[in-house]
Write an enzyme that holds these catalytic residues in place. Structure first.
Site, PDB file in Angstrom:
ATOM      1  N   ARG A  94     -31.884  46.650  -1.125  1.00 23.89           N
ATOM      2  CA  ARG A  94     -31.585  45.261  -1.506  1.00 23.89           C
ATOM      3  C   ARG A  94     -31.795  45.052  -2.991  1.00 23.89           C
ATOM      4  NH1 ARG A  94     -32.962  41.705   3.370  1.00 23.89           N
ATOM      5  NH2 ARG A  94     -33.900  43.181   4.777  1.00 23.89           N
ATOM      6  N   HIS A 456     -25.543  30.501   4.490  1.00 28.99           N
ATOM      7  CA  HIS A 456     -25.148  30.646   3.090  1.00 28.99           C
ATOM      8  C   HIS A 456     -24.768  29.300   2.484  1.00 28.99           C
ATOM      9  CE1 HIS A 456     -22.141  31.213  -0.096  1.00 28.99           C
ATOM     10  NE2 HIS A 456     -23.021  32.106  -0.518  1.00 28.99           N
ATOM     11  N   ARG A 562     -21.396   4.952 -29.813  1.00 29.79           N
ATOM     12  CA  ARG A 562     -20.130   5.308 -30.464  1.00 29.79           C
ATOM     13  C   ARG A 562     -19.283   4.041 -30.535  1.00 29.79           C
ATOM     14  NH1 ARG A 562     -20.902  10.186 -26.977  1.00 29.79           N
ATOM     15  NH2 ARG A 562     -20.612  12.042 -28.244  1.00 29.79           N
ATOM     16  N   ARG A 618     -23.699   4.002 -34.501  1.00 25.09           N
ATOM     17  CA  ARG A 618     -22.936   4.909 -35.341  1.00 25.09           C
ATOM     18  C   ARG A 618     -21.649   4.220 -35.780  1.00 25.09           C
ATOM     19  NH1 ARG A 618     -20.304  10.158 -33.545  1.00 25.09           N
ATOM     20  NH2 ARG A 618     -18.930   8.854 -32.330  1.00 25.09           N
ATOM     21  N   GLU A 747     -23.445  17.052 -38.789  1.00 30.39           N
ATOM     22  CA  GLU A 747     -22.416  17.606 -37.905  1.00 30.39           C
ATOM     23  C   GLU A 747     -21.579  18.676 -38.590  1.00 30.39           C
ATOM     24  OE1 GLU A 747     -20.731  14.314 -35.238  1.00 30.39           O
ATOM     25  OE2 GLU A 747     -20.849  13.366 -37.204  1.00 30.39           O
ATOM     26  N   THR A 769     -24.443  17.802 -32.411  1.00 24.43           N
ATOM     27  CA  THR A 769     -24.214  19.233 -32.165  1.00 24.43           C
ATOM     28  C   THR A 769     -22.878  19.521 -31.502  1.00 24.43           C
ATOM     29  OG1 THR A 769     -25.686  18.900 -30.288  1.00 24.43           O
ATOM     30  CG2 THR A 769     -26.589  20.078 -32.186  1.00 24.43           C
ATOM     31  N   ASN A 770     -22.160  18.475 -31.077  1.00 27.23           N
ATOM     32  CA  ASN A 770     -20.804  18.741 -30.582  1.00 27.23           C
ATOM     33  C   ASN A 770     -19.946  19.192 -31.760  1.00 27.23           C
ATOM     34  OD1 ASN A 770     -21.758  17.650 -28.191  1.00 27.23           O
ATOM     35  ND2 ASN A 770     -20.913  15.618 -28.622  1.00 27.23           N
ATOM     36  N   ASP A 771     -19.961  18.386 -32.804  1.00 27.09           N
ATOM     37  CA  ASP A 771     -19.184  18.764 -33.984  1.00 27.09           C
ATOM     38  C   ASP A 771     -19.823  19.943 -34.716  1.00 27.09           C
ATOM     39  OD1 ASP A 771     -16.785  17.257 -34.322  1.00 27.09           O
ATOM     40  OD2 ASP A 771     -18.051  15.482 -34.413  1.00 27.09           O
ATOM     41  N   CYS A 833     -28.010  14.079 -30.823  1.00 27.24           N
ATOM     42  CA  CYS A 833     -27.276  13.233 -29.881  1.00 27.24           C
ATOM     43  C   CYS A 833     -26.009  13.913 -29.380  1.00 27.24           C
ATOM     44  CB  CYS A 833     -26.965  11.870 -30.487  1.00 27.24           C
ATOM     45  SG  CYS A 833     -25.885  11.968 -31.919  1.00 27.24           S
TER      46      CYS A 833
HETATM   47  C1  PEP Z   1     -21.429  15.103 -31.981  1.00 24.33           C
HETATM   48  O1  PEP Z   1     -20.522  15.496 -32.699  1.00 24.33           O
HETATM   49  O2  PEP Z   1     -22.305  15.822 -31.504  1.00 24.33           O
HETATM   50  C2  PEP Z   1     -21.486  13.682 -31.624  1.00 24.33           C
HETATM   51  C3  PEP Z   1     -22.489  13.210 -30.896  1.00 24.33           C
HETATM   52  O3  PEP Z   1     -20.454  12.904 -32.011  1.00 24.33           O
HETATM   53  P1  PEP Z   1     -19.053  12.858 -31.248  1.00 24.33           P
HETATM   54  O4  PEP Z   1     -19.204  13.619 -29.970  1.00 24.33           O
HETATM   55  O5  PEP Z   1     -18.743  11.426 -31.053  1.00 24.33           O
HETATM   56  O6  PEP Z   1     -18.142  13.530 -32.229  1.00 24.33           O
HETATM   57 MG    MG Z   2     -19.375  14.080 -33.826  1.00 22.56          MG
END
Ligand code: PEP
Ligand code: MG
Length: 876
Positions: A94, A456, A562, A618, A747, A769-771, A833
């Site tokens: 296993r 399962h 936003r 923002r 960003e 942190t998205n951008d 954010c």
């Molecule tokens: C980002 O860029 O992390 C962010 C929070 O702004 P948005 O997603 O609106 O670009």
């Molecule tokens: Mg952004």
């Protein structure tokens, strides 16, 4: 020479990283309850798995040598011998990774059998049915797992045999039938592989070990790892254990049990047992097992011993245990124990109960709960009134709680496809298998005809937090034609159904759902978490309703509003479009005048909802193309509003076209080109704050104005100057002493690289942190989904960097920005954010690098609170 193999008697629970969870627990269990109850064997380490991959998927000579030595030792310990006719050693093989991955990798039982051994075993035991049952199972599992022949060919042969013999259950097949089946299986093997089935147990064993190593890389294990944050580099250990037989007849059996209810957390032994059965039979749902309590009537001595062992194991591990065991001729053997998987509700109850029972401290209780698991608690349940009015048309086992409604689909592939086109689905299956995992994930709920609480479907659904009702035997299923009958009605693909994973009830049609209620143990754990954490948790909220929800869930402020999201409603978007499509400053100012009252009203409502806690607003960051009208009627409306020709508007829209809008005219670039927009927003923020402050003298309203997307200190300073001039004028005019802050989102990599300059202008940093991920990788956040799958398949990436923060790259930029910024501006406060603000491992990283807060969507607030507490506890 490295040590690649450990006998069970050589290890203990502390060696989890080397021996995997199962191996470490088998060693520990041997210590606690003795080698006579735990069939003995050895563990090949997780490092050996890593080495296997480093050696180009080969088990090297040194490892082989140590395995062969371990076999000799095992033969000594058990007094049995591989391939021996007198006293043959049969083993199970296993997998067992560091973190448990139920059902994700492969298992082989009864290894060591060949024609000679099975004949002698049949003769000497006086139980030929057992011997042949073992052999046919072994050939079946070995062919499937090691040689990848595929289960279905063997299952078809079994079905044919059952039909020929006029029986419905496997147990009704005789020794002769099973012998014939074994021969058919071997012929099938030869036809598919082109070689005879291997007879040498050592060759069989090496094949099986290799297969377990290989299974670490199978698609379902890869998906499971990604979902559960388990690194690929950990590898799996392999456990070779002497067999105990639950399939020798009616005084034998096999079972699985939990020391507490894994659905509710209630302190009572819970489990299932099947007589004359082996291994997977209980969980595979081939026959419906009996509740564990009935075992007491059948095997009183073994049951008594089992309950004693349960108590000892739970006391020892100080956690709910999930155990596998076998009764062979009324003697109990323990095959496995581990901390059991549980629902979020059960996790909270068990943690609180363990504290109340004096077994765990509050800190330990907080650390025990998987934050990702909380998600299920926060999701909708059926509306009580609607549920009361509804009449169930059937009932199965409430295997994983929650409410699910959707359209019926019959295959995992359909679940994925329907989900992709936006349909909510309930997956209805005879039983699920590990291959179905992606389909299960794509479903609102899972309903199975067969299988118990430990099937399962039940185990995996609980792990995923997906609602599941299992074992509804009343369903007459016709999978092939995608239909089933229940309560006299025929259901087809696409028909609506609702299932209740708590009660097991099944309903025809859709029952409305309501938001979950949060109280009791949840509140207790969260209160403890809040005591221990250092990071503050805010929310990303654009509406008062979201903000209120987030406050209920414990948000301590808004980290991101936003503002462009406040214009989606029809009358508002018209004004917004007028602003975008203005030719002159005057035109734009006229449009902004219309927008200002909306904004001010919204901000007032947000300040009210937050009751004096910080609110970060923002400034506009709209990718403009998302807002311009595309429909003829909307273009006409805009033209009329502005007294322009449709052709002029179209030309203007055309001029707004950008090749790369994400790197185009957005963020504070908009304020640089159109300062009047920043002025209007500042007025709205400050006026709203002054009004709310006036109404609530006991609150301290300090608006935080956040400028998005800056990359240069002069650029930020330019916009800040406009904001400050406007704000100060408003404050002076109102005779107020309102304080406010102006900060920026981080960003763009350049902002992080020049953070020491930017910090001279900013009161705070908030990592978007998205951008920042998009710009650091150069991956478009909107398009990366198209190619990331290939990155997972090729192991270039293990995770989506947009979901889980890339600590090595993006994280380094964040750390650098903090290190550069703080000395320049000691009052600088720092948050995050981006989506990562609600992801547990990312939250842990944010704690480590010294952020002040994380901000995430309302439903992830409790997850972030718990993850922040766990990071602080781990840091001690
Ligand atoms: C980002 O860029 O992390 C962010 C929070 O702004 P948005 O997603 O609106 O670009
Ligand atoms: Mg952004």
């Amino acid at each position: 020479m490295a040590k690649w193999v450990y006998m069970f008697s050589e290890g203990d629970a502390s060696m989890r990283n080397t021996l995997g969870g199962k191996g470490a627990n088998l060693a520990e269990m041997t210590k606690i309850i003795g080698a006579d109850v735990v069939p003995q064997g050895f563990t090949i380490t997780t490092d050996a798995c890593t080495q296997y991959y480093e050696d180009g998927r080969k088990i090297n000579d040194e490892i082989v040598e140590q395995i062969l030595e371990a076999i000799v030792k095992m033969e000594e310990v058990t007094g049995k011998k591989f391939g021996d006719l007198e006293n043959p050693l049969l083993v199970s093989v296993r997998s067992g990774a560091r973190a448990s991955m139920p059902g994700m990798m492969d298992t082989i039982l009864n290894l060591g059998l060949n024609e000679d051994v099975v004949n002698t075993m049949a003769e000497k035991s006086g139980n030929p049915r057992w011997a042949w049952d073992c052999y046919r199972r072994f050939i079946q599992m070995y062919s499937d797992v090691v040689m990848e022949v595929g289960k279905k060919y063997f299952e078809e042969l079994i079905d044919e045999m059952k039909e020929k013999k006029g029986v419905t259950l496997d147990v009704d097949l005789t020794a002769e039938d099973l012998k014939e089946l074994a021969a058919q299986f071997k012929a099938e093997y030869k036809a598919k592989i082109g070689e005879d089935f291997p007879t040498d147990p050592k060759v069989q064993l090496m094949g099986a070990i290799q297969a377990v190593f290989r299974s670490w890389d199978n698609p379902r294990a890869n998906v499971y790892r990604r979902d559960n944050d388990i690194p690929y580099s950990w590898g799996t250990a392999v456990n070779v254990q002497s067999m105990a037989f639950g399939n020798m007849g009616e005084n034998c059996g096999t079972g699985v049990a939990f020391t507490r209810d894994p659905s509710t957390g209630e302190k009572k032994l819970m489990g299932e047992f099947l007589t004359n059965a082996q291994g997977e039979d209980v969980v595979a749902g081939v026959r419906t097992p009996m509740p564990i309590a009935q075992m007491e009537e059948k095997f009183p001595a073994a049951y008594k011993k089992f309950t004693e062992i349960c108590d000892r194991l739970e006391d020892h591990y100080r956690d709910m245990q999930d155990m596998e065991f076998t009764v062979e001729n009324e003697k109990l053997y323990m095959l496995q124990t581990r901390n059991g998987k549980r629902t979020a509700q059960a996790a909270l109850k068990i943690a609180c109960d363990l504290v109340d029972e004096g077994m765990r401290t509050e800190e330990e209780a907080v650390a025990m709960i998987d934050p990702r698991n909380l998600d299920t608690l926060l999701h909708p349940q059926f509306d009580t009134a609607a549920l009361k009015a509804a009449v169930p048309m059937g009932k199965g086992l409430g295997a994983s709680p929650g409410a699910a409604c959707g359209k019926i689909v019959f295959t995992a592939e359909d679940a994925v496809a329907w989900n992709e086109r936006g349909e909510k689905v309930v997956l209805v299956r005879l039983e699920t298998s590990p291959e179905d995992i992606t389909g299960m994930k794509a479903s609102q709920g899972i309903l199975t005809v067969r299988g118990g609480m430990t099937s399962h479907a039940a185990v995996v659904a609980r792990g995923m937090g997906t609602c599941c009702v299992s074992g509804c035997g009343d369903i007459k299923m016709d999978e092939e034609n995608k239909r089933f009958t229940l309560a006299g009605k025929e259901f087809h693909e696409g028909d609506a159904i609702s299932i209740d994973g708590t009660t097991g009830n099944i309903y025809d049609g859709i029952i409305p759902t309501v938001d979950a209620q949060i109280a009791g143990e949840f509140g207790r754990i969260m209160a403890w978490a809040d005591k221990f954490r250092r990071l503050k948790v805010r929310t990303n909220a654009d509406t008062p309703a979201d903000a209120k929800k987030a406050r209920e869930l414990g948000a301590e402020g808004i980290g991101l509003c936003r503002t462009e999201h406040m214009f989606f409603e029809e009358d508002r978007i018209a004004a917004f479009r007028e602003m975008i499509c203005s030719d002159t400053v005057e035109e734009r100012e006229a449009a902004l005048e219309k927008i200002l009252p909306y904004q001010q009203g919204d901000f007032e409502a947000l300040y009210e909802a937050l009751e004096g806690n910080p609110v970060t607003i923002r400034f506009l960051d709209p990718p403009l193309h998302e807002f311009v009208p595309t429909e003829e009627a909307d273009i006409q409306k805009l033209a009329d509003a502005q007294g322009k020709d449709v052709a002029d508007i179209k030309a203007l829209i055309e001029s707004l076209h950008e090749f790369n809008p994400m790197m185009g005219h957005r963020g504070l670039r908009l304020a640089v080109t159109y300062p009047e927009i920043a002025k209007m927003q500042t007025k709205a923020v400050i006026r709203a704050a002054i009004n709310v402050q006036k109404a609530h003298a006991d609150w301290k309203v300090v608006p935080e104005i956040m400028i998005p997307l800056s990359c240069d200190t002069k650029e930020l300073a330019y916009v800040k100057k406009i904001v400050v001039a406007t704000a100060d004028a408003e404050i002076a005019a109102a005779g107020s002493d309102l304080q406010y802050e102006v900060g920026t989102m981080m960003e763009i990599p350049r902002a992080c690289l020049t953070a020491d300059e930017i910090a001279t202008t900013a009161d705070f940093f908030c990592f978007g942190t998205n951008d920042l991920t998009q710009m650091t990788y150069g991956f478009s956040r909107d398009d990366a989904g198209k190619f990331l799958e290939a990155y997972y398949d090729t192991k270039i990436f293990e995770n989506d960097p947009f979901a889980k923060l890339d600590q090595t790259g993006v994280g380094k930029l964040m750390e650098m920005a903090i290190k550069l910024g703080k000395p320049v501006n000691p009052h600088l406060h720092v948050g995050i954010c981006g989506e990562h603000g609600g992801d547990p491992t990312s939250v842990e990283f944010c704690h480590k690098i010294g952020l002040d807060y994380v901000s995430c969507s309302p439903f992830r607030v409790p997850i972030a609170r718990l993850a922040a507490a766990q990071a602080a506890i781990a840091d001690k």
